[in-house]
Design a protein around this motif. Structure first.
Motif, PDB file in Angstrom:
ATOM      1  N   VAL A  18       0.834  -1.207   0.000  1.00 13.94           N
ATOM      2  CA  VAL A  18       0.000   0.000   0.000  1.00 13.94           C
ATOM      3  C   VAL A  18       0.865   1.251   0.000  1.00 13.94           C
ATOM      4  O   VAL A  18       0.656   2.179  -0.800  1.00 13.94           O
ATOM      5  N   PHE A  19       1.870   1.293   0.873  1.00 12.91           N
ATOM      6  CA  PHE A  19       2.723   2.475   0.966  1.00 12.91           C
ATOM      7  C   PHE A  19       3.620   2.612  -0.261  1.00 12.91           C
ATOM      8  O   PHE A  19       3.912   3.730  -0.698  1.00 12.91           O
ATOM      9  N   VAL A  20       4.052   1.498  -0.824  1.00 13.24           N
ATOM     10  CA  VAL A  20       4.857   1.553  -2.043  1.00 13.24           C
ATOM     11  C   VAL A  20       4.030   2.133  -3.184  1.00 13.24           C
ATOM     12  O   VAL A  20       4.516   2.956  -3.973  1.00 13.24           O
ATOM     13  N   CYS A  21       2.775   1.715  -3.285  1.00 19.76           N
ATOM     14  CA  CYS A  21       1.898   2.253  -4.331  1.00 19.76           C
ATOM     15  C   CYS A  21       1.711   3.756  -4.158  1.00 19.76           C
ATOM     16  O   CYS A  21       1.753   4.514  -5.133  1.00 19.76           O
ATOM     17  N   LEU A  22       1.542   4.204  -2.923  1.00 21.88           N
ATOM     18  CA  LEU A  22       1.386   5.632  -2.664  1.00 21.88           C
ATOM     19  C   LEU A  22       2.644   6.407  -3.020  1.00 21.88           C
ATOM     20  O   LEU A  22       2.585   7.448  -3.696  1.00 21.88           O
ATOM     21  N   ASN A  23       3.794   5.907  -2.581  1.00 23.06           N
ATOM     22  CA  ASN A  23       5.038   6.651  -2.758  1.00 23.06           C
ATOM     23  C   ASN A  23       5.584   6.567  -4.173  1.00 23.06           C
ATOM     24  O   ASN A  23       5.939   7.587  -4.771  1.00 23.06           O
ATOM     25  N   MET A  24       5.675   5.358  -4.709  1.00 21.62           N
ATOM     26  CA  MET A  24       6.292   5.174  -6.020  1.00 21.62           C
ATOM     27  C   MET A  24       5.318   5.452  -7.160  1.00 21.62           C
ATOM     28  O   MET A  24       5.740   5.633  -8.302  1.00 21.62           O
ATOM     29  N   GLY A  25       4.030   5.501  -6.837  1.00 17.97           N
ATOM     30  CA  GLY A  25       3.038   5.830  -7.844  1.00 17.97           C
ATOM     31  C   GLY A  25       2.563   7.252  -7.720  1.00 17.97           C
ATOM     32  O   GLY A  25       2.999   8.149  -8.438  1.00 17.97           O
ATOM     33  N   PHE A  26       1.698   7.502  -6.759  1.00 15.73           N
ATOM     34  CA  PHE A  26       1.040   8.803  -6.655  1.00 15.73           C
ATOM     35  C   PHE A  26       2.013   9.940  -6.332  1.00 15.73           C
ATOM     36  O   PHE A  26       1.974  10.997  -6.974  1.00 15.73           O
ATOM     37  N   ILE A  27       2.908   9.738  -5.365  1.00 13.80           N
ATOM     38  CA  ILE A  27       3.810  10.831  -5.010  1.00 13.80           C
ATOM     39  C   ILE A  27       4.847  11.069  -6.100  1.00 13.80           C
ATOM     40  O   ILE A  27       5.108  12.216  -6.481  1.00 13.80           O
ATOM     41  N   MET A  28       5.439   9.991  -6.626  1.00 12.63           N
ATOM     42  CA  MET A  28       6.490  10.178  -7.628  1.00 12.63           C
ATOM     43  C   MET A  28       5.945  10.718  -8.945  1.00 12.63           C
ATOM     44  O   MET A  28       6.575  11.574  -9.571  1.00 12.63           O
ATOM     45  N   VAL A  29       4.794  10.227  -9.390  1.00 15.34           N
ATOM     46  CA  VAL A  29       4.267  10.684 -10.684  1.00 15.34           C
ATOM     47  C   VAL A  29       3.575  12.036 -10.536  1.00 15.34           C
ATOM     48  O   VAL A  29       3.980  13.031 -11.160  1.00 15.34           O
ATOM     49  N   ALA A  30       2.537  12.095  -9.706  1.00 11.52           N
ATOM     50  CA  ALA A  30       1.791  13.350  -9.561  1.00 11.52           C
ATOM     51  C   ALA A  30       2.649  14.420  -8.896  1.00 11.52           C
ATOM     52  O   ALA A  30       2.595  15.598  -9.280  1.00 11.52           O
ATOM     53  N   GLY A  31       3.446  14.031  -7.894  1.00  8.21           N
ATOM     54  CA  GLY A  31       4.303  15.007  -7.218  1.00  8.21           C
ATOM     55  C   GLY A  31       5.371  15.564  -8.136  1.00  8.21           C
ATOM     56  O   GLY A  31       5.641  16.769  -8.131  1.00  8.21           O
ATOM     57  N   THR A  32       5.992  14.705  -8.933  1.00 10.37           N
ATOM     58  CA  THR A  32       7.019  15.172  -9.859  1.00 10.37           C
ATOM     59  C   THR A  32       6.424  16.094 -10.915  1.00 10.37           C
ATOM     60  O   THR A  32       7.019  17.129 -11.254  1.00 10.37           O
ATOM     61  N   ALA A  33       5.258  15.739 -11.456  1.00 10.96           N
ATOM     62  CA  ALA A  33       4.608  16.611 -12.440  1.00 10.96           C
ATOM     63  C   ALA A  33       4.336  17.988 -11.842  1.00 10.96           C
ATOM     64  O   ALA A  33       4.490  19.018 -12.514  1.00 10.96           O
ATOM     65  N   THR A  34       3.953  18.021 -10.570  1.00 12.79           N
ATOM     66  CA  THR A  34       3.693  19.296  -9.904  1.00 12.79           C
ATOM     67  C   THR A  34       4.978  20.085  -9.707  1.00 12.79           C
ATOM     68  O   THR A  34       5.029  21.300  -9.938  1.00 12.79           O
ATOM     69  N   VAL A  35       6.037  19.388  -9.303  1.00  8.53           N
ATOM     70  CA  VAL A  35       7.329  20.054  -9.095  1.00  8.53           C
ATOM     71  C   VAL A  35       7.870  20.621 -10.404  1.00  8.53           C
ATOM     72  O   VAL A  35       8.433  21.721 -10.446  1.00  8.53           O
ATOM     73  N   LEU A  36       7.686  19.895 -11.494  1.00 11.81           N
ATOM     74  CA  LEU A  36       8.244  20.316 -12.776  1.00 11.81           C
ATOM     75  C   LEU A  36       7.528  21.530 -13.352  1.00 11.81           C
ATOM     76  O   LEU A  36       8.128  22.318 -14.100  1.00 11.81           O
ATOM     77  N   THR A  37       6.246  21.676 -13.038  1.00 15.99           N
ATOM     78  CA  THR A  37       5.449  22.739 -13.669  1.00 15.99           C
ATOM     79  C   THR A  37       4.952  23.807 -12.701  1.00 15.99           C
ATOM     80  O   THR A  37       4.500  24.866 -13.141  1.00 15.99           O
ATOM     81  N   GLY A  38       4.981  23.507 -11.408  1.00 18.09           N
ATOM     82  CA  GLY A  38       4.457  24.457 -10.430  1.00 18.09           C
ATOM     83  C   GLY A  38       2.957  24.440 -10.317  1.00 18.09           C
ATOM     84  O   GLY A  38       2.360  25.324  -9.694  1.00 18.09           O
ATOM     85  N   ARG A  39       2.295  23.430 -10.887  1.00 19.94           N
ATOM     86  CA  ARG A  39       0.845  23.299 -10.739  1.00 19.94           C
ATOM     87  C   ARG A  39       0.465  21.826 -10.740  1.00 19.94           C
ATOM     88  O   ARG A  39       1.177  20.971 -11.286  1.00 19.94           O
ATOM     89  N   PHE A  40      -0.660  21.533 -10.096  1.00 19.48           N
ATOM     90  CA  PHE A  40      -1.114  20.153  -9.943  1.00 19.48           C
ATOM     91  C   PHE A  40      -2.032  19.764 -11.095  1.00 19.48           C
ATOM     92  O   PHE A  40      -2.931  20.507 -11.478  1.00 19.48           O
ATOM     93  N   PHE A  41      -1.791  18.571 -11.656  1.00 14.07           N
ATOM     94  CA  PHE A  41      -2.608  18.031 -12.740  1.00 14.07           C
ATOM     95  C   PHE A  41      -3.429  16.862 -12.197  1.00 14.07           C
ATOM     96  O   PHE A  41      -2.867  15.799 -11.907  1.00 14.07           O
ATOM     97  N   PRO A  42      -4.730  16.993 -12.041  1.00 14.61           N
ATOM     98  CA  PRO A  42      -5.539  15.857 -11.571  1.00 14.61           C
ATOM     99  C   PRO A  42      -5.371  14.608 -12.437  1.00 14.61           C
ATOM    100  O   PRO A  42      -5.413  13.484 -11.931  1.00 14.61           O
TER     101      PRO A  42
END
Length: 327
Positions: A168-192
């Motif tokens: 469960v935690f691996v899915c959260l960290n390596m999926g949601f945080i790494m993908v959605a978080g990285t996209a947010t860091v790269l652009t400065g905005r969140f993409f649903p």
């Protein structure tokens, strides 16, 4: 707890092998578990390709620094796993978990503890720059959650990996945080929409971890560690592995159907023979009781992850490539 601290600060035994500089470097490289670096490289690269598809300019410098930070976090998790499973006796005896660098006398618990502290400081330094320059202070929550997850996977008192919650935690960290978080860091905005891409990636990484727990389905409970596989029981564990990757393929094809990716995501279906071979091996272990032999075939699930991850990256990046090359 004081006894665990003392164990974590133990120096090398007097009879430990004396290493050359090259052997020392090789031991630390082994502790990093480089075959698993792809579990961080794919989600971060996917996030970059997704932002380009969304119309953002490639942020190569931030991408490189984010990737480095994710590699640091993954290494923290690997070092913490080795250290805390050792001091709690989980990797003792015939248990095959971890990189075994402590058990073989190559690296002492004290050295690994020092490296953990240094890596945590480096990770926070990278996170501070990325969060500070993004203008989104709420990203600190993701940084702190990911760092804590890396340490407390096996570290007391939480030890969520010993309670069947590792996937469960691996899915959260390596999926949601790494993908959605990285996209947010790269652009400065969140993409649903990035959350939809995060789920199959998180499940794939969790699938790699799940398979790695199968060889120890008997030895982990004996050492007081309950993984998802051991909680399900042997038959249930084999059934879940059989269904895991087909669920991933359904999610990938759904991304194509929803217009978040293009047809190359379907190339992941070419890995069905790899999955069938891995399923046959798990069924064989269920029949003959030789679970430890599955450890030698972990490359199958890593190949499944690599090939399907690349298919997803290609599927998301296909439209920008086609536009750039005038297809």
């Amino acid at each position: 707890m004081p006894s665990l601290v003392r164990a974590a600060l133990e120096p090398k035994a007097p009879d430990a092998p004396r290493l050359t500089p090259g052997e020392t470097a090789a031991a630390w490289w082994r502790a990093c578990r480089p075959p698993f670096f792809i579990t961080a490289a794919i989600p971060v690269t996917l996030a970059l390709v997704f932002t380009i598809r969304a119309g953002a300019e490639p942020a190569w410098g931030r991408f490189a620094l984010t990737l480095a930070g994710c590699f640091l976090g993954l290494t923290i998790a690997n070092f913490a796993n080795d250290l805390f499973d050792h001091v709690q006796g989980v990797d003792a005896g015939d248990n095959i978990g971890g990189s075994r660098v402590i058990q073989s006398g190559l690296i002492s618990p004290r050295q690994l503890s020092g490296a953990l502290i240094a890596l945590l400081l480096a990770t926070f330094a990278v996170g501070a720059w990325l969060v500070g320059t993004s203008g989104l202070p709420w990203l600190w929550g993701l940084v702190l959650f990911a760092a804590a997850s890396a340490v407390f996977y096996v570290a007391p008192p939480i030890r969520y990996g010993h309670r069947g919650l590792g996937e469960v935690f691996v899915c959260l960290n390596m999926g949601f945080i790494m993908v959605a978080g990285t996209a947010t860091v790269l652009t400065g905005r969140f993409f649903p929409a990035s959350l939809a891409l995060s789920l199959p990636v998180g499940l794939m990484v969790a699938g790699v971890m799940y398979y790695q727990s199968l060889p120890e389905i008997e030895t982990d409970p004996a050492a007081g560690k309950q993984t998802l596989a051991s909680r399900l029981g042997k038959e249930g564990a084999v059934l879940l592995f059989r269904l895991w990757w087909p669920a991933v393929w359904v999610l990938l094809l759904n991304l194509w159907a929803c217009g978040l990716a293009d047809w190359p995501v379907a190339l992941g279906l070419l890995t069905i023979p790899l999955h069938r071979r891995a399923v046959r091996l798990t069924r064989g272990a269920l029949a003959n009781g030789d679970w430890l032999s599955l450890d030698a075939h972990g490359h199958l699930v890593r190949k499944l992850y690599l090939c399907n991850g690349l298919a997803l990256i290609l599927g998301v990046g296909f439209a920008p490539l086609r536009a750039a090359w005038g297809w």
